[in-house]
Scaffold this active site. Structure first.
Site, PDB file in Angstrom:
ATOM      1  CD  GLU A   1      -2.658  -1.641   2.279  1.00 49.65           C
ATOM      2  OE1 GLU A   1      -2.426  -1.088   3.359  1.00 49.65           O
ATOM      3  OE2 GLU A   1      -3.374  -2.663   2.170  1.00 49.65           O
TER       4      GLU A   1
ATOM      5  CD  GLU B   1       1.739  -8.389   3.361  1.00 45.42           C
ATOM      6  OE1 GLU B   1       1.045  -8.867   4.253  1.00 45.42           O
ATOM      7  OE2 GLU B   1       1.751  -7.183   3.083  1.00 45.42           O
TER       8      GLU B   1
HETATM    9  C1  PEP Z   1      -1.647  -6.703   5.014  1.00 47.50           C
HETATM   10  O1  PEP Z   1      -2.128  -5.586   4.961  1.00 47.50           O
HETATM   11  O2  PEP Z   1      -0.437  -6.830   5.227  1.00 47.50           O
HETATM   12  C2  PEP Z   1      -2.540  -7.852   4.818  1.00 47.50           C
HETATM   13  C3  PEP Z   1      -2.003  -9.028   4.671  1.00 47.50           C
HETATM   14  O3  PEP Z   1      -3.894  -7.590   4.798  1.00 47.50           O
HETATM   15  P1  PEP Z   1      -5.081  -8.679   4.752  1.00 47.50           P
HETATM   16  O4  PEP Z   1      -4.736  -9.751   5.763  1.00 47.50           O
HETATM   17  O5  PEP Z   1      -6.291  -7.912   5.135  1.00 47.50           O
HETATM   18  O6  PEP Z   1      -5.118  -9.229   3.380  1.00 47.50           O
END
Ligand code: PEP
Length: 249
Positions: A98, A167
């Site tokens: 983000e 991620e």
């Molecule tokens: C994050 O913001 O690092 C994340 C993994 O969010 P979520 O678990 O909501 O997908």
């Protein structure tokens, strides 16, 4: 090599004085002596409040969601690693997708932030991950290796001190999770990259993040190279977060 898993809650820009108090109290009550490391990362303005709520217990550590790439000076809105340290911060998320997307953080910014965190004795949780389009174009490995390689390049001598979080951007906050096999495949790539940089690569914890929740955590956490989770949405609900911690312990 066995190492304690790490479960880190990224609260993102959520919470309030009242909601934080309720959440932290439920976590502290629910976690006596977990067999894994647990961290919560509130918004910066609440670090002091959460530090106080966590005082007197050792089960849950405090993390920040970002750290400045600068030491001090005219950088409006930034918080330096030394400032975070003043509030007992032990971990800092660095290079979350983000921030890469909305704040224009580049691989170089991320590498410098990692350096600042390490110099202050804060463990950076370095986020890497591909977008849906990059995955569909078969570029996943190239992207995550490029992102991690910038960090290794600048911090090679102490690279075993970092935590990595894989991620996939398409899985964050979407409810779409990478399958355990998809996640493990990328974690193995990252582990191999770390092995080429340090003989301590097995010490480095590589977390999975992206819609990890109380239902899917156990299977993801069973994968050989998944050493914990970075949890967004599910970190805001104490029962869900506690279930994920239990799956990691
Ligand atoms: C994050 O913001 O690092 C994340 C993994 O969010 P979520 O678990 O909501 O997908």
């Amino acid at each position: 090599m066995s190492k304690k898993k790490l479960i880190a809650g990224n609260w993102k820009m959520n919470g309030s004085l009242a909601a934080n108090q309720t959440l932290v109290q439920a976590l502290v009550q629910g976690l006596r002596e977990p067999d894994c490391d647990v961290v919560v990362c509130p918004p910066a303005v609440y670090l002091q409040q959460v530090q106080q709520l966590l005082a007197g217990q050792t089960a849950i550590g405090l993390g920040a969601q970002d750290v400045s790439q600068h030491d001090n000076g005219a950088f409006t809105g930034d918080a330096s690693a030394a400032m975070l340290k003043d509030f007992g911060v032990r971990y800092a998320i660095v290079g979350h997708s983000e921030r890469r997307q909305h704040q224009g953080e580049t691989d170089v910014h991320v590498a410098i932030k990692v350096k600042r965190a390490l110099a202050a004795g804060i463990t950076p949780i370095v986020c890497v991950g591909e977008t849906l389009r990059e995955r569909e174009e078969g570029m996943t490995e190239f992207i995550v290796k490029r992102q991690l390689s910038a960090v290794i390049h600048l911090n090679g001598h102490c690279i075993s001190e970092i935590v990595v979080a894989y991620e996939p951007v398409w899985a964050i906050g979407t409810g779409k999770t990478a399958t355990p096999e998809q996640a493990q495949a990328v974690h193995a790539v990252l582990r191999a990259q770390l092995k080429a940089a340090t003989d301590q690569a097995d010490r480095v914890r590589i977390l999975y993040g992206g819609s990890m929740n109380a239902t899917n955590a156990a299977e993801l956490l069973r994968q050989p190279d998944i050493d914990g989770g970075l949890i967004g949405g599910a970190a805001l609900k104490a029962p869900d977060f506690l279930t994920i911690v239990a799956a990691a312990a």
